[in-house]
Motif scaffolding. Structure first.
Motif, PDB file in Angstrom:
ATOM      1  N   ARG A  54      -8.300 -15.578  -7.328  1.00  0.00           N
ATOM      2  CA  ARG A  54      -8.419 -16.736  -8.204  1.00  0.00           C
ATOM      3  C   ARG A  54      -7.725 -16.516  -9.542  1.00  0.00           C
ATOM      4  O   ARG A  54      -7.106 -17.405 -10.091  1.00  0.00           O
ATOM      5  N   PHE A  55      -7.845 -15.282 -10.049  1.00  0.00           N
ATOM      6  CA  PHE A  55      -7.273 -14.986 -11.355  1.00  0.00           C
ATOM      7  C   PHE A  55      -6.304 -13.813 -11.332  1.00  0.00           C
ATOM      8  O   PHE A  55      -5.744 -13.459 -12.362  1.00  0.00           O
ATOM      9  N   LYS A  56      -6.125 -13.221 -10.188  1.00  0.00           N
ATOM     10  CA  LYS A  56      -5.295 -12.020 -10.127  1.00  0.00           C
ATOM     11  C   LYS A  56      -4.456 -12.020  -8.851  1.00  0.00           C
ATOM     12  O   LYS A  56      -4.957 -12.315  -7.768  1.00  0.00           O
ATOM     13  N   TYR A  57      -3.183 -11.690  -9.008  1.00  0.00           N
ATOM     14  CA  TYR A  57      -2.268 -11.530  -7.877  1.00  0.00           C
ATOM     15  C   TYR A  57      -1.910 -10.050  -7.841  1.00  0.00           C
ATOM     16  O   TYR A  57      -1.595  -9.445  -8.864  1.00  0.00           O
ATOM     17  N   GLU A  58      -1.951  -9.482  -6.641  1.00  0.00           N
ATOM     18  CA  GLU A  58      -1.642  -8.069  -6.482  1.00  0.00           C
ATOM     19  C   GLU A  58      -0.741  -7.911  -5.267  1.00  0.00           C
ATOM     20  O   GLU A  58      -0.987  -8.530  -4.230  1.00  0.00           O
ATOM     21  N   GLY A  59       0.322  -7.120  -5.377  1.00  0.00           N
ATOM     22  CA  GLY A  59       1.235  -6.934  -4.259  1.00  0.00           C
ATOM     23  C   GLY A  59       1.770  -5.517  -4.190  1.00  0.00           C
ATOM     24  O   GLY A  59       1.929  -4.848  -5.215  1.00  0.00           O
ATOM     25  N   ILE A  60       2.050  -5.076  -2.966  1.00  0.00           N
ATOM     26  CA  ILE A  60       2.642  -3.761  -2.738  1.00  0.00           C
ATOM     27  C   ILE A  60       3.822  -3.936  -1.790  1.00  0.00           C
ATOM     28  O   ILE A  60       3.670  -4.475  -0.689  1.00  0.00           O
ATOM     29  N   MET A  61       4.998  -3.489  -2.236  1.00  0.00           N
ATOM     30  CA  MET A  61       6.184  -3.468  -1.384  1.00  0.00           C
ATOM     31  C   MET A  61       6.517  -2.010  -1.092  1.00  0.00           C
ATOM     32  O   MET A  61       6.575  -1.190  -2.010  1.00  0.00           O
ATOM     33  N   LEU A  62       6.727  -1.716   0.178  1.00  0.00           N
ATOM     34  CA  LEU A  62       7.150  -0.377   0.584  1.00  0.00           C
ATOM     35  C   LEU A  62       8.530  -0.469   1.209  1.00  0.00           C
ATOM     36  O   LEU A  62       8.821  -1.400   1.965  1.00  0.00           O
ATOM     37  N   ILE A  63       9.378   0.495   0.901  1.00  0.00           N
ATOM     38  CA  ILE A  63      10.733   0.562   1.433  1.00  0.00           C
ATOM     39  C   ILE A  63      10.844   1.829   2.260  1.00  0.00           C
ATOM     40  O   ILE A  63      10.343   2.887   1.858  1.00  0.00           O
TER      41      ILE A  63
END
Length: 142
Positions: A73-82
């Protein structure tokens, strides 16, 4: 910087993984998939069809990335791995990550020739949260 344990727990809570391959012309191709069935160190294991476009692309060019996110609702979190992706046909790993309901996709069961395992090996990545990004080398995570 988040810990490896935090990132693995975060990834396991998500329902969707976005998997990116590279096509014959060098363009990225992204597909939504179920999250990894197994995570071991820097290895992430997915099930898919051997005949799929994605599997064929990985056989020609193993460069890949995977992305996981949670939009709260108030926070976006993301993880990208290469890293790199291998297409595995090994019976042991196929049996290990097999789920009972998989016969819906692979009628011949775990030995179906159209059933394979994608093994992603993470090299580095980026973590995003609270309007900040951090780059990391996967093996350097504590």
């Amino acid at each position: 910087m988040k810990t490896r344990e935090y990132m693995i727990e975060f990834i396991q809570k998500q329902k969707t993984a976005f998997v990116s391959s590279v096509d014959e012309e060098g363009f990225p191709n992204i597909k939504a998939m179920f999250t990894p069935r197994k995570i071991d160190g820097n290895g992430f294991y997915f099930s898919t069809n051997t005949s799929s476009m994605r599997s064929q692309q990985f056989m020609k060019n193993p460069k890949a990335s995977i992305y996981f996110y949670h939009r709260g609702r108030f926070k976006y979190e993301g993880i990208m791995l290469i890293g790199t992706m291998e297409v595995l046909q090994d019976d042991e790993i196929k049996k290990e990550i097999w789920h009972t309901g998989d016969t819906l996709y692979y009628r011949q069961g775990v030995t179906d020739p159209d059933y394979c395992v994608l093994k992603f090996t993470a090299i580095k990545g980026r973590y995003y949260s609270d309007l900040k990004t951090e780059s990391f080398v996967f093996d350097d995570l504590q």
